[in-house]
Each structure stands twice: as structure tokens, then as C-alpha cells.
Design a protein around this motif. Structure first.
Motif, PDB file in Angstrom:
ATOM      1  N   TYR A   1     -14.053   0.367  -5.984  1.00 22.66           N
ATOM      2  CA  TYR A   1     -12.699  -0.084  -5.636  1.00 22.66           C
ATOM      3  C   TYR A   1     -11.984  -0.660  -6.849  1.00 22.66           C
ATOM      4  O   TYR A   1     -10.779  -0.416  -7.045  1.00 22.66           O
ATOM      5  CB  TYR A   1     -12.766  -1.136  -4.529  1.00 22.66           C
ATOM      6  CG  TYR A   1     -11.412  -1.708  -4.176  1.00 22.66           C
ATOM      7  CD1 TYR A   1     -10.553  -1.023  -3.325  1.00 22.66           C
ATOM      8  CD2 TYR A   1     -10.986  -2.924  -4.705  1.00 22.66           C
ATOM      9  CE1 TYR A   1      -9.305  -1.527  -3.012  1.00 22.66           C
ATOM     10  CE2 TYR A   1      -9.743  -3.450  -4.393  1.00 22.66           C
ATOM     11  CZ  TYR A   1      -8.907  -2.746  -3.548  1.00 22.66           C
ATOM     12  OH  TYR A   1      -7.663  -3.258  -3.248  1.00 22.66           O
TER      13      TYR A   1
ATOM     14  N   ALA B   1       0.838  -1.194   0.000  1.00 26.52           N
ATOM     15  CA  ALA B   1       0.000   0.000   0.000  1.00 26.52           C
ATOM     16  C   ALA B   1       0.869   1.237   0.000  1.00 26.52           C
ATOM     17  O   ALA B   1       1.908   1.289   0.634  1.00 26.52           O
ATOM     18  CB  ALA B   1      -0.896   0.007   1.235  1.00 26.52           C
TER      19      ALA B   1
ATOM     20  N   ASP C   1      -5.459  -3.117   1.543  1.00 28.29           N
ATOM     21  CA  ASP C   1      -6.243  -2.078   0.894  1.00 28.29           C
ATOM     22  C   ASP C   1      -7.739  -2.383   0.822  1.00 28.29           C
ATOM     23  O   ASP C   1      -8.570  -1.514   1.086  1.00 28.29           O
ATOM     24  CB  ASP C   1      -5.726  -1.840  -0.532  1.00 28.29           C
ATOM     25  CG  ASP C   1      -4.406  -1.094  -0.550  1.00 28.29           C
ATOM     26  OD1 ASP C   1      -3.993  -0.618   0.523  1.00 28.29           O
ATOM     27  OD2 ASP C   1      -3.804  -0.984  -1.630  1.00 28.29           O
TER      28      ASP C   1
ATOM     29  N   ASP D   1      -4.344   7.503   0.528  1.00 25.96           N
ATOM     30  CA  ASP D   1      -3.754   6.210   0.191  1.00 25.96           C
ATOM     31  C   ASP D   1      -4.144   5.724  -1.195  1.00 25.96           C
ATOM     32  O   ASP D   1      -3.860   4.573  -1.549  1.00 25.96           O
ATOM     33  CB  ASP D   1      -4.179   5.172   1.235  1.00 25.96           C
ATOM     34  CG  ASP D   1      -3.680   5.532   2.625  1.00 25.96           C
ATOM     35  OD1 ASP D   1      -2.618   6.157   2.716  1.00 25.96           O
ATOM     36  OD2 ASP D   1      -4.364   5.196   3.612  1.00 25.96           O
TER      37      ASP D   1
ATOM     38  N   LEU E   1      -7.196   5.155  -2.372  1.00 22.62           N
ATOM     39  CA  LEU E   1      -8.362   4.274  -2.402  1.00 22.62           C
ATOM     40  C   LEU E   1      -9.661   5.025  -2.672  1.00 22.62           C
ATOM     41  O   LEU E   1     -10.678   4.405  -2.982  1.00 22.62           O
ATOM     42  CB  LEU E   1      -8.477   3.508  -1.083  1.00 22.62           C
ATOM     43  CG  LEU E   1      -7.279   2.633  -0.722  1.00 22.62           C
ATOM     44  CD1 LEU E   1      -7.532   1.882   0.575  1.00 22.62           C
ATOM     45  CD2 LEU E   1      -6.969   1.654  -1.837  1.00 22.62           C
TER      46      LEU E   1
ATOM     47  N   ARG F   1      -7.100  -1.275   7.282  1.00 22.46           N
ATOM     48  CA  ARG F   1      -6.099  -1.298   6.211  1.00 22.46           C
ATOM     49  C   ARG F   1      -4.738  -1.713   6.742  1.00 22.46           C
ATOM     50  O   ARG F   1      -3.996  -2.453   6.094  1.00 22.46           O
ATOM     51  CB  ARG F   1      -6.005   0.074   5.544  1.00 22.46           C
ATOM     52  CG  ARG F   1      -5.028   0.122   4.374  1.00 22.46           C
ATOM     53  CD  ARG F   1      -5.147   1.444   3.631  1.00 22.46           C
ATOM     54  NE  ARG F   1      -4.209   1.480   2.518  1.00 22.46           N
ATOM     55  CZ  ARG F   1      -3.016   2.070   2.556  1.00 22.46           C
ATOM     56  NH1 ARG F   1      -2.624   2.665   3.674  1.00 22.46           N
ATOM     57  NH2 ARG F   1      -2.226   2.063   1.517  1.00 22.46           N
TER      58      ARG F   1
END
Length: 470
Positions: free
Chosen positions: A456, A11, A111, A335, A337, A106
């Protein structure tokens, strides 16, 4: 090798504020003038303010049909909520960044788990905001008639949503000020009933212990299902950890103190109303706290006072939830996401996230008034009870992961055993929340989650493309 409590190597590392560097006390590096204004009192007020919204003013009448056995449900729920609060405090000691359950999930599982926590929590916040604003209009109508026309009521609900949003746009220091003031103000009438009502307590008003006539266990479960939504918000300080001073110390304390304080108000308030208003009248009441004040002091001014207190309570609750609704997407966007726009901050507040949240909640509010169907909106409110349990369960699972694999806890066997018991209670509490939401709400909530899986997939594809092109 993935070290427990840290972000896995696959990540991207969380981005820091480029203007300053992170310190040991502030791992987020967010030390701007308008940020990091939440000390322990404000963080505690944030927790209490978000847990105690407008529901407290209706709870006694909602559970009255089950009798005083509902107080047992209150007690069980309180134990579970405090256990969950203790889990959040332990997790915040490891990772005090903004994002709460998202960061914990996470860090432990990667993730996808983090995204599910962020997505589910985000849905919970903006749907709850819409529900809270619509409910607030009912109290506003006691003071100013606004329910006579559908669009007048809709405009009032939208105004109640946008005023807290404007406070958020002004900066986190103003959010904290509004939250602290609104929490203090709403506790004046609540404590008046919760404490003052004990002096007017009449046991003859209580009615039967199990007024439903069924089994006591069934009555506890049924009343608990009505009370579950009232405890959402225990994660408030953890979600905003990046804006809390000395988060490793204060997040856990604020969470436990705020949850315990809210539970005490719930229990005393409900008990006082039970003892002040005759049971047969309470079952039919639409304003139980007003009826309790009228019974204690006579007159009809209680309805006005409680309506004003409810508006203050809901405004403060909307203020806190608006901030929380933007914090988790902000952490996820850092991050990679969530879309990058959610990571934009101004004066310590993720302004893009606040704007998107208030727009979505406003659209849902308009839809509610246009459809004229309370059942559709009621189902969406129940969905939030389910969606909130997704990050709760993932955070609890993260704590289980740390307890099972972490080395630090094994040094202290007593602490390991204590944390294991607390975490088990929190996990059971989270599962009870799922069961209390009901089959239909779980079905609708799963659809919301599956929509997030598609989002996602798109974000993951974009990240992969960027890596291949770099």
C-alpha cells in the motif's frame, strides 16, 4: 463533506467501462455481451457453491469426537453466517459495485481500510484455492490412483486448478454455467444422504451428547473451531455484484438464500450421518458420507459415488473462488490501490487477476508437495480463516458506521433497530472467527497483512507522484 455510502472525495472515482454508460440499474456500467449474466439463480448457486466445497464430505467425522453437541455449534454458526449475509445484502443496496467488502470498507473509511479488505480477501482466495485442489486429489485417488507418486498427485492438483481458470478466461457467462451445473450435480448425492438418511436414522448411533467429557460450552467452542472455515463464502454474491443482474435486489436475496440453503444441507447431512453410522466407527472414518451410503443401502459403491460428488463439488467451488479471487483486486485496481494490470477485463472477467491468482495458488501447491509437510500447508489454510475475517469485520464496521450516521435509516425506527441487532450478531460472529483461527494462525495472518501495508505504501507513493506531476 463525505456522504455515507459513497467514496470519499480524496479517493479517485471508480472507472467505468468506456464502451457503455452506467444506468440506474447498473451503476457499474458493465453491460457487455459476456458480462452481467448472473441472475438470482446463478448468484445463489455461486454463494452455495462457494460455501459448500469439499469440507462437507469430512465434517461429520471431524466433529464426531465432540458428540451431538456439535450440532449446537452448527446452529450458532448458522445464525452468525445468516446475520453476516443480511449485512452484505444491506450494504449491496447502497453500493452494488463489484468488490463487496472492499467497496464497503473504502466507502466508509477511505483508501487504507479498503486496501486492507482487498488485500486480506485476495490472500484468502488464492490460498483457499490451493488447499481445495490438494484436498480434491484425495477424492480423485479413489477413482484414479494418483497418490502413488508425489509429482503425479501434484500434476493432478494443478490440473484441477487450471481447468476452472480456463472457464474464467472464456468469460463470465461460462463461469455462471459451470457454477450452476456443478452446484446442481453435487446436491444430488448430498440430498440423498441428508434426506434419505433420515429414513435410516437410528438414535442408538448418536453416542453421547457431549462425547468429549469436558464442559458443554468448551465442546461447542472446540467443534465450532473446526466448522468455521466451512462458512467462508457468504460474501460471494456481494464480491461479484457488478456481474449480477439488478444487484440492489438480487445480491441480498442470493446471499441469504444461498447461506440458508448451505446451512440446511450442512445440518441435515451431519445429522443423517450421525444417525446412520455408529459413533465409534464414525470417529475413525475417513469417508463418513461413503460409510453412511453403505450403511443405508449396503455394498461398497458409496465410496465411488461420494468421491465423484466431492470432485464435482470442489471443481465448482474452485470455479467460483477463481472468479472471486480476481474481482476484489479488479475493484481495487480501478481505484488505484492495486497495480493497474488487475483492472484488465476480457468478456466480463478480470483475466490478469485470474492468471496471477492461479499462478500463486499453483506455486503454493507445488511447494506443498515438494516440502512433504502437511503442517505448513495446514497452517496456511487456518490463516485463511483469519484473513477472511478482516474484510468481514471491516464490512460490518461499515454497516455500523452507516447505521450510526446515516439519515435514511433514522426515518424507520423499526428497520434501524432490526439492522442494529443483525449487525451486532454479524460482528460477534466475525470476532468468533478470529478466535477460532487460533493464536498461530492469527500470528501468521498478521504477517501477511503487514506485507500488504508495504504494498500500500508503494502504491500510495506512486499515486502521489502522479498527482504532483499532473
Amino acid at each position: 463533506m463525505h456522504v455515507p455510502g459513497t467514496v470519499p472525495p480524496s479517493a479517485p472515482a471508480p472507472q467505468e467501462n468506456p464502451a457503455v454508460s452506467a444506468s440506474a440499474e447498473d451503476p457499474t456500467g458493465n453491460t457487455g455481451r459476456h458480462a452481467r449474466r448472473f441472475g438470482l439463480p446463478v448468484a445463489t448457486a455461486l454463494v452455495m457453491g462457494n460455501i459448500i466445497g469439499g469440507g462437507i464430505f469430512l465434517l461429520p467425522a471431524s466433529v464426531a469426537p465432540y458428540g451431538t453437541v456439535s450440532l449446537v455449534a452448527f446452529g450458532i454458526l448458522t445464525v452468525g453466517a445468516i446475520a453476516l449475509a443480511l449485512v452484505f445484502g444491506r450494504l449491496a443496496e447502497r453500493d452494488p459495485r463489484t468488490g463487496g467488502p472492499y467497496v464497503y470498507a473504502r466507502g466508509a473509511f477511505g483508501d487504507f481500510a479498503g486496501f486492507l479488505a482487498a488485500w486480506a480477501y485476495w490472500i484468502t482466495t488464492w490460498v483457499s484455492n490451493a488447499a481445495l485442489a490438494v484436498a480434491a486429489v484425495g477424492y480423485l485417488n479413489v477413482l484414479i490412483p494418483v497418490n502413488g507418486h508425489r509429482w503425479t498427485a501434484c500434476l493432478a492438483a494443478l490440473t484441477l486448478q487450471w481447468l476452472p481458470a480456463l472457464a474464467n478466461f472464456a468469460g463470465s457467462r461460462y463461469v455462471g454455467a459451470v457454477q450452476l451445473v456443478s452446484t446442481v450435480l453435487k446436491f444430488v448425492p448430498l440430498l440423498l444422504v441428508a434426506v434419505g438418511g433420515l429414513f435410516f436414522f437410528d438414535p442408538d448411533n448418536l453416542g453421547s451428547f457431549n462425547a468429549s467429557g469436558g464442559s458443554a460450552i468448551g465442546a461447542v467452542s472446540a467443534s465450532a473451531a473446526l466448522l468455521l472455515f466451512s462458512y467462508l463464502g457468504v460474501e460471494s454474491a456481494a464480491v461479484s455484484a457488478g456481474e449480477v443482474k439488478n444487484p440492489r435486489r438480487n445480491v441480498g436475496r442470493a446471499t441469504v438464500i444461498g447461506t440458508a440453503g448451505a446451512a440446511l444441507v450442512y445440518l441435515l447431512g451431519t445429522l443423517s450421518v450421525f444417525g446412520s453410522v455408529a459413533h465409534d466407527r464414525l470417529v475413525k472414518s475417513t469417508a463418513p458420507f461413503s460409510d453412511a451410503v453403505n450403511a443405508m443401502f449396503g455394498g461398497t459403491w458409496g465410496g465411488w459415488a461420494v468421491a465423484l460428488a466431492a470432485l464435482v463439488s470442489m471443481t465448482g467451488c474452485l470455479n467460483g473462488w477463481t472468479l472471486l479471487s480476481a474481482q476484489t483486486p479488479y475493484a481495487a485496481a480501478q481505484d488505484g490501490l492495486f497495480p493497474a494490470a488487475f483492472a484488465r477485463r476480457r468478456r466480463g472477467v478480470p483475466t490478469f487477476g485470474v492468471a496471477v491468482t492461479v499462478v500463486l495458488a499453483s506455486l503454493l501447491t507445488v511447494y506443498n508437495y515438494m516440502s512433504g509437510s502437511g503442517k505448513v500447508f495446514e497452517m496456511l489454510v487456518l490463516v485463511t480463516t483469519f484473513t477472511a475475517t478482516v474484510p468481514y469485520l471491516l464490512a460490518t464496521a461499515a454497516q455500523i458506521f452507516h447505521l450510526a450516521s446515516g439519515r435514511r435509516e433514522r426515518v424507520d425506527g423499526a428497520r434501524l433497530a432490526r439492522d442494529a441487532v443483525v449487525t451486532a450478531v454479524a460482528a460477534a460472529f466475525s470476532m468468533w472467527l478470529v478466535a477460532g483461527a487460533g493464536y498461530a494462525a492469527v500470528y501468521q495472518g498478521v504477517l501477511f497483512l503487514f506485507a500488504g501495508v508495504i504494498v500500500y505504501a508503494i502504491m500510495a507513493a506512486r499515486r502521489q507522484a502522479r498527482l504532483e506531476n499532473s
